[in-house]
Motif scaffolding. Structure first.
Motif, PDB file in Angstrom:
ATOM      1  N   GLY A   1      12.715   1.763  -4.571  1.00 41.25           N
ATOM      2  CA  GLY A   1      13.774   0.763  -4.614  1.00 41.25           C
ATOM      3  C   GLY A   1      13.324  -0.626  -5.021  1.00 41.25           C
ATOM      4  N   GLN A   2      12.052  -0.791  -5.369  1.00 43.37           N
ATOM      5  CA  GLN A   2      11.533  -2.106  -5.755  1.00 43.37           C
ATOM      6  C   GLN A   2      11.071  -2.085  -7.205  1.00 43.37           C
ATOM      7  OE1 GLN A   2       8.333  -2.492  -2.939  1.00 43.37           O
ATOM      8  NE2 GLN A   2       9.620  -3.578  -1.469  1.00 43.37           N
ATOM      9  N   VAL A   3      11.235  -3.217  -7.884  1.00 41.72           N
ATOM     10  CA  VAL A   3      10.781  -3.358  -9.262  1.00 41.72           C
ATOM     11  C   VAL A   3       9.423  -4.059  -9.258  1.00 41.72           C
ATOM     12  CG1 VAL A   3      11.260  -4.419 -11.502  1.00 41.72           C
ATOM     13  CG2 VAL A   3      13.134  -3.437 -10.156  1.00 41.72           C
ATOM     14  N   TRP A   4       8.466  -3.465  -9.967  1.00 43.95           N
ATOM     15  CA  TRP A   4       7.102  -3.999 -10.073  1.00 43.95           C
ATOM     16  C   TRP A   4       6.715  -4.120 -11.538  1.00 43.95           C
ATOM     17  CZ3 TRP A   4       3.201  -4.656  -6.201  1.00 43.95           C
ATOM     18  CH2 TRP A   4       3.584  -4.311  -4.909  1.00 43.95           C
ATOM     19  N   SER A   5       5.878  -5.096 -11.857  1.00 45.23           N
ATOM     20  CA  SER A   5       5.203  -5.119 -13.149  1.00 45.23           C
ATOM     21  C   SER A   5       4.181  -3.997 -13.124  1.00 45.23           C
ATOM     22  CB  SER A   5       4.497  -6.453 -13.364  1.00 45.23           C
ATOM     23  OG  SER A   5       5.429  -7.486 -13.484  1.00 45.23           O
TER      24      SER A   5
ATOM     25  N   VAL B   1      -0.788  -8.351  -8.727  1.00 44.93           N
ATOM     26  CA  VAL B   1       0.642  -8.164  -8.477  1.00 44.93           C
ATOM     27  C   VAL B   1       1.236  -7.073  -9.370  1.00 44.93           C
ATOM     28  CG1 VAL B   1       0.994 -10.509  -7.643  1.00 44.93           C
ATOM     29  CG2 VAL B   1       1.242 -10.028 -10.079  1.00 44.93           C
ATOM     30  N   ARG B   2       0.367  -6.270  -9.995  1.00 46.68           N
ATOM     31  CA  ARG B   2       0.822  -5.197 -10.879  1.00 46.68           C
ATOM     32  C   ARG B   2       0.361  -3.844 -10.364  1.00 46.68           C
ATOM     33  NH1 ARG B   2      -0.522  -7.622 -16.850  1.00 46.68           N
ATOM     34  NH2 ARG B   2       0.933  -9.344 -16.715  1.00 46.68           N
ATOM     35  N   LEU B   3       1.180  -2.847 -10.668  1.00 46.05           N
ATOM     36  CA  LEU B   3       0.798  -1.482 -10.333  1.00 46.05           C
ATOM     37  C   LEU B   3       0.104  -0.851 -11.536  1.00 46.05           C
ATOM     38  CD1 LEU B   3       4.037  -0.162  -8.597  1.00 46.05           C
ATOM     39  CD2 LEU B   3       2.036  -1.222  -7.549  1.00 46.05           C
ATOM     40  N   GLU B   4      -0.952  -0.119 -11.276  1.00 46.72           N
ATOM     41  CA  GLU B   4      -1.592   0.681 -12.316  1.00 46.72           C
ATOM     42  C   GLU B   4      -1.006   2.078 -12.193  1.00 46.72           C
ATOM     43  OE1 GLU B   4      -5.940   2.024 -13.997  1.00 46.72           O
ATOM     44  OE2 GLU B   4      -5.816   1.129 -12.022  1.00 46.72           O
ATOM     45  N   VAL B   5      -0.432   2.577 -13.294  1.00 49.44           N
ATOM     46  CA  VAL B   5       0.273   3.861 -13.262  1.00 49.44           C
ATOM     47  C   VAL B   5      -0.262   4.802 -14.316  1.00 49.44           C
ATOM     48  CG1 VAL B   5       2.384   2.794 -12.350  1.00 49.44           C
ATOM     49  CG2 VAL B   5       2.119   3.076 -14.810  1.00 49.44           C
ATOM     50  N   GLU B   6       0.078   6.097 -14.157  1.00 48.26           N
ATOM     51  CA  GLU B   6      -0.242   7.111 -15.155  1.00 48.26           C
ATOM     52  C   GLU B   6       0.968   8.024 -15.301  1.00 48.26           C
ATOM     53  OE1 GLU B   6      -3.603   9.317 -13.788  1.00 48.26           O
ATOM     54  OE2 GLU B   6      -2.550  10.096 -12.032  1.00 48.26           O
ATOM     55  N   LYS B   7       1.186   8.495 -16.522  1.00 41.78           N
ATOM     56  CA  LYS B   7       2.316   9.371 -16.804  1.00 41.78           C
ATOM     57  C   LYS B   7       2.113  10.721 -16.149  1.00 41.78           C
ATOM     58  CE  LYS B   7       5.329  10.638 -20.586  1.00 41.78           C
ATOM     59  NZ  LYS B   7       5.587  10.522 -22.009  1.00 41.78           N
ATOM     60  N   ILE B   8       3.208  11.285 -15.611  1.00 44.06           N
ATOM     61  CA  ILE B   8       3.119  12.614 -14.996  1.00 44.06           C
ATOM     62  C   ILE B   8       3.979  13.601 -15.761  1.00 44.06           C
ATOM     63  CG2 ILE B   8       2.439  11.973 -12.694  1.00 44.06           C
ATOM     64  CD1 ILE B   8       5.322  12.017 -11.841  1.00 44.06           C
TER      65      ILE B   8
ATOM     66  N   ILE C   1      -3.065  -0.764  -7.050  1.00 47.02           N
ATOM     67  CA  ILE C   1      -2.474  -2.087  -7.212  1.00 47.02           C
ATOM     68  C   ILE C   1      -3.569  -3.017  -7.712  1.00 47.02           C
ATOM     69  CG2 ILE C   1      -1.358  -4.036  -6.064  1.00 47.02           C
ATOM     70  CD1 ILE C   1      -0.301  -2.036  -3.997  1.00 47.02           C
ATOM     71  N   LYS C   2      -3.285  -3.717  -8.811  1.00 46.56           N
ATOM     72  CA  LYS C   2      -4.205  -4.703  -9.360  1.00 46.56           C
ATOM     73  C   LYS C   2      -3.502  -6.052  -9.338  1.00 46.56           C
ATOM     74  CE  LYS C   2      -6.981  -1.833 -12.398  1.00 46.56           C
ATOM     75  NZ  LYS C   2      -7.504  -1.664 -13.748  1.00 46.56           N
TER      76      LYS C   2
ATOM     77  N   ASP D   1       0.817  -1.222   0.000  1.00 46.75           N
ATOM     78  CA  ASP D   1       0.000   0.000   0.000  1.00 46.75           C
ATOM     79  C   ASP D   1       0.846   1.266   0.000  1.00 46.75           C
ATOM     80  OD1 ASP D   1      -2.222  -1.588   0.093  1.00 46.75           O
ATOM     81  OD2 ASP D   1      -2.632  -1.243   2.209  1.00 46.75           O
ATOM     82  N   ARG D   2       2.043   1.184   0.495  1.00 49.13           N
ATOM     83  CA  ARG D   2       2.908   2.368   0.591  1.00 49.13           C
ATOM     84  C   ARG D   2       3.274   2.957  -0.765  1.00 49.13           C
ATOM     85  NH1 ARG D   2       7.085   1.049   5.531  1.00 49.13           N
ATOM     86  NH2 ARG D   2       5.449   0.514   6.996  1.00 49.13           N
ATOM     87  N   VAL D   3       3.239   2.158  -1.826  1.00 49.43           N
ATOM     88  CA  VAL D   3       3.651   2.667  -3.133  1.00 49.43           C
ATOM     89  C   VAL D   3       2.555   3.475  -3.819  1.00 49.43           C
ATOM     90  CG1 VAL D   3       5.338   0.826  -3.471  1.00 49.43           C
ATOM     91  CG2 VAL D   3       3.052   0.571  -4.417  1.00 49.43           C
TER      92      VAL D   3
END
Length: 66
Positions: free
Chosen positions: A34-38, A59-66, A56-57, A8-10
């Motif tokens: 410091g951690q690598v995520w899909s 084991v993957r992170l859902e991200v958006e460009k900033i 988080i979905k 949850d911290r990420v």
């Protein structure tokens, strides 16, 4: 008040794309705290881009460009 733990911290953190994110193939990786995520995103994001972790979905992170 709920205290974030482990994964949850990420959420809300800035990450850097280390392998390009391809939403069609569902491939990509980011490095955050410091951690690598899909990672997955709604649109393609190139390697080296800065992104924000939305959720988080599995084991993957859902991200958006900033």
């Amino acid at each position: 008040r709920r205290e974030p733990t482990n994964a949850d911290r990420v959420i809300g953190q800035e990450a850097i794309v280390i392998k390009a994110i391809d939403p069609i193939e569902g491939k990509g990786q980011v490095k955050v705290m410091g951690q690598v995520w899909s990672a997955v995103a709604d649109s393609p994001i190139e390697e080296g881009a800065h992104v924000k972790v939305k959720s988080i979905k599995g084991v993957r992170l859902e991200v958006e460009k900033i």
